[in-house]
Design a protein around this motif. Structure first.
Motif, mmCIF file in Angstrom:
data_model
loop_
_atom_site.group_PDB
_atom_site.id
_atom_site.type_symbol
_atom_site.label_atom_id
_atom_site.label_comp_id
_atom_site.label_asym_id
_atom_site.label_seq_id
_atom_site.Cartn_x
_atom_site.Cartn_y
_atom_site.Cartn_z
ATOM 1 N N TRP A 188 69.669 37.056 121.046
ATOM 2 C CA TRP A 188 70.430 36.155 120.185
ATOM 3 C C TRP A 188 71.613 35.596 120.953
ATOM 4 O O TRP A 188 72.244 36.300 121.731
ATOM 5 C CB TRP A 188 70.869 36.814 118.883
ATOM 6 C CG TRP A 188 71.613 38.107 119.040
ATOM 7 C CD1 TRP A 188 72.960 38.275 119.083
ATOM 8 C CD2 TRP A 188 71.044 39.435 119.141
ATOM 9 N NE1 TRP A 188 73.274 39.604 119.225
ATOM 10 C CE2 TRP A 188 72.128 40.330 119.262
ATOM 11 C CE3 TRP A 188 69.742 39.935 119.145
ATOM 12 C CZ2 TRP A 188 71.943 41.708 119.387
ATOM 13 C CZ3 TRP A 188 69.561 41.304 119.284
ATOM 14 C CH2 TRP A 188 70.646 42.177 119.389
ATOM 15 N N TYR A 214 80.775 40.579 126.514
ATOM 16 C CA TYR A 214 80.368 41.316 125.321
ATOM 17 C C TYR A 214 79.961 42.726 125.746
ATOM 18 O O TYR A 214 79.078 42.890 126.601
ATOM 19 C CB TYR A 214 79.201 40.597 124.639
ATOM 20 C CG TYR A 214 78.798 41.224 123.334
ATOM 21 C CD1 TYR A 214 79.737 41.469 122.343
ATOM 22 C CD2 TYR A 214 77.475 41.566 123.076
ATOM 23 C CE1 TYR A 214 79.375 42.047 121.136
ATOM 24 C CE2 TYR A 214 77.104 42.134 121.873
ATOM 25 C CZ TYR A 214 78.062 42.373 120.906
ATOM 26 O OH TYR A 214 77.708 42.945 119.708
ATOM 27 N N ILE A 238 75.139 33.191 120.700
ATOM 28 C CA ILE A 238 76.163 32.720 119.773
ATOM 29 C C ILE A 238 76.720 31.404 120.285
ATOM 30 O O ILE A 238 77.147 31.321 121.444
ATOM 31 C CB ILE A 238 77.309 33.746 119.639
ATOM 32 C CG1 ILE A 238 76.736 35.141 119.371
ATOM 33 C CG2 ILE A 238 78.289 33.330 118.546
ATOM 34 C CD1 ILE A 238 75.912 35.269 118.137
ATOM 35 N N PHE A 239 76.743 30.390 119.433
ATOM 36 C CA PHE A 239 77.260 29.092 119.858
ATOM 37 C C PHE A 239 78.790 29.100 119.887
ATOM 38 O O PHE A 239 79.440 29.753 119.074
ATOM 39 C CB PHE A 239 76.788 27.990 118.910
ATOM 40 C CG PHE A 239 75.310 27.737 118.983
ATOM 41 C CD1 PHE A 239 74.755 27.145 120.099
ATOM 42 C CD2 PHE A 239 74.480 28.111 117.942
ATOM 43 C CE1 PHE A 239 73.383 26.921 120.179
ATOM 44 C CE2 PHE A 239 73.110 27.887 118.011
ATOM 45 C CZ PHE A 239 72.563 27.288 119.133
ATOM 46 N N SER A 257 73.578 31.161 115.165
ATOM 47 C CA SER A 257 73.089 31.787 116.390
ATOM 48 C C SER A 257 71.774 31.112 116.755
ATOM 49 O O SER A 257 71.252 30.274 116.016
ATOM 50 C CB SER A 257 72.879 33.289 116.195
ATOM 51 O OG SER A 257 71.748 33.521 115.378
ATOM 52 N N GLU A 299 69.250 46.156 116.897
ATOM 53 C CA GLU A 299 70.472 46.148 117.709
ATOM 54 C C GLU A 299 70.677 47.528 118.335
ATOM 55 O O GLU A 299 71.632 48.224 118.015
ATOM 56 C CB GLU A 299 71.655 45.699 116.866
ATOM 57 C CG GLU A 299 71.493 44.267 116.375
ATOM 58 C CD GLU A 299 72.605 43.806 115.446
ATOM 59 O OE1 GLU A 299 73.549 44.573 115.204
ATOM 60 O OE2 GLU A 299 72.504 42.675 114.946
ATOM 61 N N GLY A 344 76.977 30.511 124.008
ATOM 62 C CA GLY A 344 78.033 31.371 124.533
ATOM 63 C C GLY A 344 77.494 32.759 124.806
ATOM 64 O O GLY A 344 76.530 32.913 125.560
ATOM 65 N N MET A 345 78.083 33.752 124.163
ATOM 66 C CA MET A 345 77.660 35.129 124.421
ATOM 67 C C MET A 345 76.232 35.359 123.937
ATOM 68 O O MET A 345 75.787 34.755 122.955
ATOM 69 C CB MET A 345 78.602 36.105 123.726
ATOM 70 C CG MET A 345 79.935 36.219 124.433
ATOM 71 S SD MET A 345 81.011 37.401 123.637
ATOM 72 C CE MET A 345 82.340 37.472 124.838
ATOM 73 N N GLU A 346 75.559 36.244 124.641
ATOM 74 C CA GLU A 346 74.161 36.506 124.319
ATOM 75 C C GLU A 346 73.902 38.001 124.441
ATOM 76 O O GLU A 346 74.450 38.662 125.326
ATOM 77 C CB GLU A 346 73.258 35.744 125.303
ATOM 78 C CG GLU A 346 71.777 35.991 125.061
ATOM 79 C CD GLU A 346 70.866 35.198 125.994
ATOM 80 O OE1 GLU A 346 71.369 34.607 126.961
ATOM 81 O OE2 GLU A 346 69.646 35.171 125.742
ATOM 82 N N TRP A 347 73.085 38.515 123.551
ATOM 83 C CA TRP A 347 72.659 39.905 123.671
ATOM 84 C C TRP A 347 71.223 39.991 123.173
ATOM 85 O O TRP A 347 70.666 39.001 122.687
ATOM 86 C CB TRP A 347 73.601 40.838 122.908
ATOM 87 C CG TRP A 347 73.642 42.205 123.533
ATOM 88 C CD1 TRP A 347 73.200 43.378 122.989
ATOM 89 C CD2 TRP A 347 74.133 42.533 124.826
ATOM 90 N NE1 TRP A 347 73.393 44.405 123.877
ATOM 91 C CE2 TRP A 347 73.951 43.919 125.011
ATOM 92 C CE3 TRP A 347 74.688 41.778 125.873
ATOM 93 C CZ2 TRP A 347 74.311 44.569 126.188
ATOM 94 C CZ3 TRP A 347 75.049 42.426 127.036
ATOM 95 C CH2 TRP A 347 74.855 43.809 127.185
ATOM 96 N N CYS A 390 73.915 48.640 120.226
ATOM 97 C CA CYS A 390 74.715 47.461 119.856
ATOM 98 C C CYS A 390 74.805 47.387 118.344
ATOM 99 O O CYS A 390 74.008 46.705 117.711
ATOM 100 C CB CYS A 390 74.072 46.200 120.409
ATOM 101 S SG CYS A 390 74.672 44.668 119.699
#
Lengths: 168, 581
Positions: B491, B296, B493-494, B479, B524, B501-504, B527
């Motif tokens: 956060w 990401y 993301i499943f 999320s 954000e 999965g991805m995280e930010w 982002c």
């Protein structure tokens, strides 16, 4: 629901009875019985052909194959939303119904099915963008739907005139 | 060791130098012959040994001769042996060593379970990504060949078994971190400074299981310094050995091996099907070459607008609580599971006095129309929406049309107690003009029948610190929030299988409204620039929220609403000194 477009099986049977009555005055009982059996046989063969046609359509939908060849008009084959990715008979449903018109050239069918849809979420938010970026973001749903189909017999072959799905 | 974190210029605001391959090569050449630094004594367990490591699926075969406790020769795939410096550490039956290949931008990290002879080889290199300072990695499963013995059948495997854990780590270098592993593909780390206002950051990670006790964890600080860290974690002893390779914010090369001691922070829930232990949960992009993975990169992908472009976009028209506001419009689409707007404010007139902030007068006409005026100025009509997440507590939001920084107010007003908190979103921040900034305003509510709270105010809280809550906004859109520091919301993301999965992450703020009711934001920054504000009701496990966002499509304010689940709590209060206010 109106049956104007979809003659019912009862209408077919009623029509058959009306047609048969004058013949009974002048025709021996053995001949009447033979005609009736032939009519019933033809009807059973038509029903079997329509069921096979429906199964073929389901197979093609589930296999992602072109189903245009099963339709009277290829444009009518595009009857499902693009999100539909699967369609299976509902094992919990009561019996499907097929009704053949008195002229034996048209028929209608109603089948309870489970429709599977698959659609990508819109990239409207950071979360959605991240879900898509990781190869996900696909919404899969299953719902019971009633498939209503109209059929036409062209020569000796049945074809689909149109199909609609609505909430069961 | 890594350069000390600078809270004044957090990682996501630091302009890391775009190093050239030549600069990187020059720095690596200095340590290729000596091997990595180490604050702890390096092991000499390999000295005098010769080993051959065979890896699967087209990976390298590496023949090593360890000529001293810090010198080796290595032959890759039967090629000419080259001499290099190395460093090795041993933790129980696990040996870790690392070296560079002189004259190249490459190196290796190797983990061997000496009890089974199963090995994991991590090839590392610079220059493979467009930002050359970012370390790339490829991981190969394999084993140490033993003369006269068949290859072991087992391998170290990618896993989700580390997911949900959290550790405090202190390296022998003195570098202290909180590390959260709420995902099977990413991790979240906080460089501790002792100030209590640290931000947490995220990076793609690999999780490889050696056995039930030992795991190999990697992290690459993509979007930041590009530094790569690998550690072998001993869960029971709460110890780690590892290596770090990269360039810090001063462009000094970090290449060292380390030992670390940890403290267990807890285990939060996993959401895969029971029995699912699969790792590698994010599919590798099709056609991806060596080292390819999905990362990401929000700084790359977000539209960045100037102040003039923001003004022009806002002038085109703002969309306030429109049913949908279009692609890229921040929080839109995040309210399928939201509660309906309420008309409980309709007909009310009241004043909000913010401490050190504006005085806002309100006349609410209907369920979606109000008039506001600031500091006794002219009345301005605005579209708004309101929700009542707990009886007597309203969340409502509106834009302040005409404000130079295009402010939006997301307000929680407790009519039973006369207290108000506002997350005041605004644009034209010094970094990216369309990125939202946020200030938190505390105040009182005045009006007929509203009690006077005196000196009482809502206050910031640590009640949410360390908690993880899942949010299901709509089918396919879920999320998990992790409130990793007193000022950070992360956060996750499943994936379709329910794995993290991805995280930010971004700055956050946390205010207690009532028992079980909290007003929280995530920002954000660097982002997409959205400010997300939510009132979390820990009893109904539902939120009511408002997103504030500016993109090329204009300025928008939209509803946020989701069903929550409590995923668990990390015990991290002790790492953050209390601050007032």
């Amino acid at each position: 629901m109106s049956n104007d477009r979809e003659p019912t099986r009862r209408a077919f049977l009623k029509g058959g009875a009306v047609l048969a009555a004058p013949l009974a005055l002048a025709t021996p009982a053995v001949a009447i019985a033979a005609d009736d059996r032939a009519e019933r046989l033809r009807r059973l063969e038509d029903e079997a052909a329509i069921r096979a046609l429906h199964r073929d359509w389901l197979r093609r939908v589930n296999g992602g194959a072109d189903a245009a060849g099963l339709f009277v008009d290829a444009r009518a084959a595009r009857c499902l939303d693009a999100a539909v990715c699967g369609l299976t008979g509902d094992p919990a449903a009561s019996a499907d119904t097929i009704e053949i018109a008195a002229d034996g050239r048209r028929a209608s069918g109603r089948f309870l099915c489970v429709v599977e849809t698959q659609s990508r979420i819109a990239p409207e938010s950071t979360l959605a963008q991240m879900a898509l970026a990781q190869g996900g973001g696909v919404v899969r749903e299953r719902a019971r739907r009633l498939v209503s189909a109209d059929y036409v017999k062209a020569g000796e072959r049945w074809a689909i005139a149109g199909i609609t799905l609505r909430e069961a | 060791m890594p350069a000390k974190p600078d809270p004044k210029v957090p990682m996501h605001r630091f302009a890391f130098t775009k190093l050239t391959e030549s600069q990187i090569g020059t720095a690596l050449a200095k340590v290729a012959a000596t091997g990595p630094a180490s604050a702890s004594p390096r092991t000499d367990a390999l000295k005098g040994k010769t080993i051959r490591i065979v890896t699967d699926k087209g990976g390298p075969t590496l023949a090593y001769r360890f000529t001293a406790d810090n010198r080796l020769t290595v032959s890759e795939n039967g090629g000419k042996a080259v001499a290099a410096g190395y460093g090795a550490l041993v933790q129980d039956r696990i040996t870790l060593f690392t070296h560079l290949i002189p004259g190249t931008l490459r190196g290796y990290g190797v983990v061997i379970d000496t009890a089974s002879n199963i090995a994991t080889v991590v090839e590392l290199w610079f220059g493979g990504y467009q930002d050359k300072r970012e370390v790339m990695r490829e991981i190969y499963a394999g084993y140490v060949e033993t003369a006269g013995k068949a290859a072991p059948a087992g391998r170290h495997v990618a896993t989700n078994r580390f997911e949900g854990k959290g550790f405090y780590w202190k390296q022998d270098t003195g570098y202290e971190t909180l590390e959260y592993y709420p995902s099977a593909a990413y991790s979240h780390f906080v460089e501790l400074t002792g100030r209590g206002d640290e931000l947490g950051f995220c990076g793609p990670s690999d999780y490889i299981q050696i056995d039930d006790e030992f795991y190999i964890i990697t992290r690459t600080e993509c979007e930041f310094s590009g530094t790569f860290t690998l550690s072998v974690v001993d869960l029971n002893r709460q110890e780690q050995i590892g290596l770090r390779l990269g360039f810090d914010r001063t462009d000094a090369l970090d290449y060292y091996v380390f030992r670390g001691r940890g403290e267990w922070l807890g285990q939060i829930a996993q959401f895969e099907k029971l029995g699912d232990t699969a790792g590698g949960v994010i599919p590798i992009p099709e056609g991806g070459g060596k080292g390819a993975r999905r990362v990401y990169r929000p700084l790359q992908t977000m539209p960045k607008m100037s102040k003039a472009e923001v003004a022009a976009a806002v002038a085109k028209g703002s969309r306030v609580f429109a049913p949908r506001t279009g692609a890229g419009s921040g929080a839109a689409g995040m309210a399928t599971h939201g509660t309906p707007a309420v008309d409980g404010l309709a007909g009310k007139s009241f004043t909000i006095r913010y401490d050190g902030g504006p005085v806002m007068d309100y006349r609410v006409a209907s369920i979606d129309t109000l008039e506001w005026r600031k500091d006794g100025g002219a009345w301005v009509k605005a579209r708004y929406q309101a929700w009542e997440p707990m009886p007597g507590v309203f969340l409502f939001g509106h834009l302040l049309e005409g404000a130079p920084d295009h402010d939006g107010h997301s307000i929680v007003a407790d009519f039973d107690n006369g207290l108000v908190t506002c997350f005041n979103g605004f644009l034209n921040t010094p970094y990216i003009a369309n990125e939202a900034g946020a200030r938190t305003l505390f105040g009182v509510l005045e009006g007929a029948g509203i009690p006077d709270p005196g000196a009482r105010r809502h206050a910031r809280t640590r009640d949410m610190l360390g908690r993880a809550l899942t949010w299901n906004y709509a089918p396919g859109l879920s999320s998990m929030h992790l409130y990793s520091t007193p000022t950070t919301t992360s956060w996750i993301i499943f994936t379709d299988s329910g794995a993290g999965g991805m995280e930010w992450s971004g700055p956050g703020d946390f205010v207690k409204i009532r028992d079980g009711l909290y007003f929280v934001y995530w920002l954000e920054e660097a982002c997409n620039g959205t400010l997300g504000t939510i009132v979390i009701n820990m009893r109904t496990m539902h939120d009511a929220g408002i997103g504030y966002h500016c993109g090329t499509e204009g300025l928008s304010m939209s509803q946020v609403g989701a069903h929550a689940r409590h995923a668990g709590l990390f015990d991290v209060q002790r790492f953050f000194p209390k601050q007032e206010g």
